[in-house]
Design a protein around this motif. Structure first.
Motif, PDB file in Angstrom:
ATOM      1  N   UNK A 181       2.590   2.577 -17.202  1.00 28.85           N
ATOM      2  CA  UNK A 181       1.730   3.285 -16.261  1.00 28.85           C
ATOM      3  C   UNK A 181       2.369   3.235 -14.880  1.00 28.85           C
ATOM      4  N   UNK A 182       2.181   4.275 -14.106  1.00 28.47           N
ATOM      5  CA  UNK A 182       2.606   4.255 -12.709  1.00 28.47           C
ATOM      6  C   UNK A 182       1.351   4.090 -11.866  1.00 28.47           C
TER       7      UNK A 182
ATOM      8  N   UNK B 288       0.808  -1.211   0.000  1.00 30.09           N
ATOM      9  CA  UNK B 288       0.000   0.000   0.000  1.00 30.09           C
ATOM     10  C   UNK B 288       0.843   1.264   0.000  1.00 30.09           C
ATOM     11  N   UNK B 289       2.111   1.209   0.370  1.00 33.82           N
ATOM     12  CA  UNK B 289       2.898   2.418   0.503  1.00 33.82           C
ATOM     13  C   UNK B 289       3.771   2.758  -0.689  1.00 33.82           C
ATOM     14  N   UNK B 290       3.924   1.876  -1.663  1.00 33.56           N
ATOM     15  CA  UNK B 290       4.831   2.156  -2.768  1.00 33.56           C
ATOM     16  C   UNK B 290       4.102   2.074  -4.086  1.00 33.56           C
ATOM     17  N   UNK B 291       4.620   2.836  -5.054  1.00 37.37           N
ATOM     18  CA  UNK B 291       4.084   2.773  -6.408  1.00 37.37           C
ATOM     19  C   UNK B 291       4.859   1.712  -7.175  1.00 37.37           C
ATOM     20  N   UNK B 292       4.254   1.124  -8.202  1.00 38.52           N
ATOM     21  CA  UNK B 292       4.952   0.154  -9.007  1.00 38.52           C
ATOM     22  C   UNK B 292       4.582   0.361 -10.456  1.00 38.52           C
ATOM     23  N   UNK B 293       5.435  -0.135 -11.334  1.00 36.75           N
ATOM     24  CA  UNK B 293       5.207   0.035 -12.761  1.00 36.75           C
ATOM     25  C   UNK B 293       4.172  -0.979 -13.236  1.00 36.75           C
ATOM     26  N   UNK B 294       3.377  -0.555 -14.162  1.00 34.76           N
ATOM     27  CA  UNK B 294       2.367  -1.408 -14.772  1.00 34.76           C
ATOM     28  C   UNK B 294       2.417  -1.109 -16.262  1.00 34.76           C
TER      29      UNK B 294
ATOM     30  N   UNK C  73       8.592  11.047 -13.257  1.00 27.96           N
ATOM     31  CA  UNK C  73       7.299  10.879 -13.931  1.00 27.96           C
ATOM     32  C   UNK C  73       6.233  11.695 -13.212  1.00 27.96           C
ATOM     33  N   UNK C  74       5.213  12.126 -13.933  1.00 27.29           N
ATOM     34  CA  UNK C  74       4.175  12.919 -13.276  1.00 27.29           C
ATOM     35  C   UNK C  74       3.462  12.080 -12.218  1.00 27.29           C
ATOM     36  N   UNK C  75       3.215  12.683 -11.087  1.00 25.27           N
ATOM     37  CA  UNK C  75       2.554  12.005  -9.975  1.00 25.27           C
ATOM     38  C   UNK C  75       1.053  12.252 -10.094  1.00 25.27           C
ATOM     39  N   UNK C  76       0.295  11.201  -9.945  1.00 22.07           N
ATOM     40  CA  UNK C  76      -1.158  11.334 -10.020  1.00 22.07           C
ATOM     41  C   UNK C  76      -1.644  12.213  -8.882  1.00 22.07           C
ATOM     42  N   UNK C  77      -2.641  13.027  -9.153  1.00 22.77           N
ATOM     43  CA  UNK C  77      -3.169  13.902  -8.117  1.00 22.77           C
ATOM     44  C   UNK C  77      -3.972  13.066  -7.130  1.00 22.77           C
ATOM     45  N   UNK C  78      -3.864  13.399  -5.856  1.00 22.10           N
ATOM     46  CA  UNK C  78      -4.623  12.640  -4.860  1.00 22.10           C
ATOM     47  C   UNK C  78      -6.117  12.890  -5.034  1.00 22.10           C
ATOM     48  N   UNK C  79      -6.937  11.983  -4.548  1.00 18.63           N
ATOM     49  CA  UNK C  79      -8.379  12.166  -4.669  1.00 18.63           C
ATOM     50  C   UNK C  79      -8.818  13.457  -3.970  1.00 18.63           C
ATOM     51  N   UNK C  80      -9.936  14.029  -4.435  1.00 17.51           N
ATOM     52  CA  UNK C  80     -10.396  15.297  -3.883  1.00 17.51           C
ATOM     53  C   UNK C  80     -10.791  15.163  -2.421  1.00 17.51           C
ATOM     54  N   UNK C  81     -11.412  14.092  -2.070  1.00 20.71           N
ATOM     55  CA  UNK C  81     -11.824  13.888  -0.681  1.00 20.71           C
ATOM     56  C   UNK C  81     -11.139  12.636  -0.145  1.00 20.71           C
ATOM     57  N   UNK C  82     -10.790  12.672   1.085  1.00 19.75           N
ATOM     58  CA  UNK C  82     -10.132  11.540   1.716  1.00 19.75           C
ATOM     59  C   UNK C  82     -11.084  10.342   1.724  1.00 19.75           C
TER      60      UNK C  82
END
Length: 180
Positions: A46-47, A14-20, A73-82
């Protein structure tokens, strides 16, 4: 196809990004995999960010090095609401609705219990005064008092049921408040 992606997301840390990799075959079939595509018509890297949270940035990236920032690489924006707040708000909303529904059910149960209690009171009055013609006036008076008392209680029960149903209907019509 989607189930593979979901399975991969659930199995990941859950804490790391991985390549897809998104692979498109010559026949147009699309697959997602963790290894580069071989023999595919097209490949897109894809990240994937598990749980919708961006990966932690290293301290060197926070220092403002423009070369590192340009190469990253561009980081995906976090969701608008938690997500946690949304889940908690939905849970709280359902709990409030359940409380109103329980009030309706309680009022209906009380009314049903009073009907049974009325029948028991009538049976007790008949038992107390019996079939003796001398007690007929007393029995009639007792039955009239029982009817008066339970008619008033029935009106209160019906009023309580209507109020609880109206509160539930109004609550169902009200839009959910947005989570900030």
């Amino acid at each position: 196809m989607k189930s593979r992606l979901i399975l991969l997301l659930l199995a990941s840390c859950a804490g790391t990004a991985f390549a897809q990799y998104k692979c498109t075959a010559a026949n147009g079939a699309i697959t997602f995999q963790q290894t580069p595509c071989f023999g595919a018509k097209s490949e897109e890297k894809l990240t994937v960010i598990p749980n919708g949270h961006p990966p932690a940035r290293p301290a060197s990236a926070a220092s403002g090095a423009s070369a590192v920032a340009a190469a990253a690489p561009p980081v995906a924006t976090p969701p608008k609401a938690n997500v946690d707040k949304l889940m908690l708000a939905k849970y709280e909303r359902q709990r409030q609705r359940d409380t109103l529904l329980q009030a309706v059910q309680s009022a209906q149960d009380d009314k049903a219990a009073r009907v049974q209690q009325r029948q028991a009171d009538i049976a007790n009055a008949r038992k107390q005064f019996g079939d003796d013609p001398g007690n007929a006036a007393l029995l009639r008076d007792a039955l009239v008092e029982i009817d008066k008392r339970y008619d008033a209680l029935t009106q209160l029960d019906e009023s309580r049921i209507r109020e609880a149903q109206a509160a539930l209907a109004n609550w169902d019509k009200a839009p959910a408040l947005p989570v900030k």
